[in-house]
Design an enzyme around this catalytic site. Structure first.
Site: not given
Ligand code: MEV
Length: 443
Positions: A81, A283, A299, A397
């Site tokens: 990513e 995430k 892992d 991004h």
């Molecule tokens: C994207 O890979 C991760 C985010 O969505 C985390 C977040 O929203 O805090 C940008």
């Protein structure tokens, strides 16, 4: 001494970066060759899993600027990513101004579960297991002399009663095992299997499952950092905190340190209160955590399982991190989560690039590795919150994403950057537009 500050690293060629990295990490340049070659040969891979037909590669980038417990660390990150490596590096730079990351770990205790069903008297059986605790621990301790030699082994035994389940009540024996520098699954599973006959004899029941729990809440890693308020000011602007542009743009923005801090606190409050947001927030943490876990051959499914189980430990899924302010108004972040990683055994020992990564970080124990990983998770969380609380995530991004779109449209060499820049200028980052621009440039 290693330095994790390498200004201009982004602008070097791949070869130059490896040379600078060796210099900064005080390593023999040849020791970084496994990175250049992708690490693994198909022949080695053939010994790792079944039905191997080849390899699947990921980009390996270096997280810069990290100080963990007073030590500069160069952090290998394997991830597909865009913006993750840049985001972590930039936030580590802000944290550096506040002394870097302070991290600790609990003892490396893993939990093995032994399910006992069909017990004639469940209350009596539970107490009988406790009566035999010392001999059971002694038996479990004997399975791995190497682990014993390094101070690991069986530590405790707890008996849990599952009073209601689709098959009625049963017992679960928890074996607490100190796995030292290993991830520990093999040792714990072996020990659980070893205890089964004795537990059946003691309880008169039948031992069914014997397996490690990935809810590794006895093996925690914790990190905290302070971001001095002036560091949060987006004085040079153009910054989502996730890309190279964050250090080079000259645009100005109205974001004061206080407004960025308060925006981050409100963003964290969202995750703390709402499981839908918490999943995405966590995430973002795992973007950083998994990248280092993968780079070191650990892992990542186990780490993911442990993280999300821990995030729901109080009965409601919530944020793994906390954000607040200190008496001087500086931003303060914390992260605590299970971290079952090892530096001995498994893929970490077999995969040459994973070994190189362990060497690059200069870690001598699994605990030290866990402390770095949790620090990267916290940095990554900050990168996302800072971007989301200010300009939104897309700006940072876009330039990196645009390059991927340009490549997908068929651009090669210098044309990748040219097509990407054109799309960013037009604010249209789409494959059809990339194809048109490419056609115009090649004609
Ligand atoms: C994207 O890979 C991760 C985010 O969505 C985390 C977040 O929203 O805090 C940008």
């Amino acid at each position: 001494m290693t330095t994790s500050r390498i200004p201009g690293f982004y602008n070097l060629t791949l070869e130059e970066r490896r040379a600078r990295l060796a210099e900064a990490g005080k390593l023999d340049p040849d020791s970084l060759l496994p990175y250049a070659k992708g690490g693994l040969t198909p022949e080695a891979a053939d010994h790792m899993i079944e039905n191997v037909i080849g390899l699947h590669a990921l980009p390996l980038g270096i997280g810069l600027n990290f100080i963990v417990n007073g030590r500069d660390v160069l952090v290998p990150m394997a991830i597909e990513e865009p913006s993750v490596v840049a985001g972590a590096s930039f936030m580590a730079k802000l944290a550096r101004a506040g002394g870097g990351f302070h991290a600790t770990t609990s003892e490396p205790h893993m939990i093995g579960q032994i399910q006992v069903i069909g017990i004639p008297n469940i209350n009596e059986a539970r107490l009988k297991i406790y009566e035999h605790k010392d001999e059971l621990l002694c038996e479990a301790d004997s399975i791995d002399p190497v682990l014993n030699k390094f101070g690991g082994g069986a530590r405790d035994l707890e008996v849990r009663m599952i009073e209601s389940s689709p098959i009625g009540p049963f017992l679960v024996v928890h074996l607490i095992y100190d796995v030292r520098d290993a991830m520990g699954a093999n040792a714990v599973n072996t020990a659980c299997e070893k205890l089964a006959p004795q537990i059946e004899a003691i309880t008169g029941g039948h031992v069914h499952l014997r397996i490690l729990s990935n809810r590794a809440d006895r093996r925690l890693a914790r990190a905290r950092c302070i971001i001095p308020l002036p560091e949060l000011e987006m004085r040079r602007g153009g910054s989502s905190g996730t890309g190279k542009e964050s250090e080079s743009s000259t645009e100005t923005h109205p974001y004061t340190g206080e407004s960025v801090r308060d925006g981050i606190l409100a963003a964290w409050a969202f995750a703390a209160a709402d499981p839908y947001r918490a999943a995405t927030h966590n995430k973002g943490i795992m973007n950083g955590v998994d990248a280092v876990v993968i780079a070191t051959g650990n892992d990542w499914r186990a780490i993911e399982a442990g993280a999300h189980a821990y995030a729901a430990k109080d009965g409601r899924y919530t944020s793994l991190s906390t954000w607040g302010k200190d008496a001087d108004g500086n931003l303060v972040g914390t992260l605590e989560m299970p971290m079952a990683v090892g530096i001995v055994g498994g893929a970490t020992r077999v995969h040459p690039a994973a070994q190189t990564s362990v060497k690059l970080m200069g870690v001598k124990s699994a605990g030290e590795l866990a402390e770095i990983i949790v620090s990267v998770g916290l940095a990554q969380n900050l990168a996302a919150l800072r971007a989301l609380a200010t300009e939104g995530i897309q700006r940072g991004h876009m330039s990196l994403h645009a390059r991927q779109v340009a490549i997908a449209a068929g651009a090669t060499g210098d044309l990748i950057e040219k097509v990407a820049v054109q799309m960013v200028v037009e604010k249209v980052v789409r494959i059809d537009r990339a194809e048109e621009i490419l056609k115009g440039m090649t004609n």
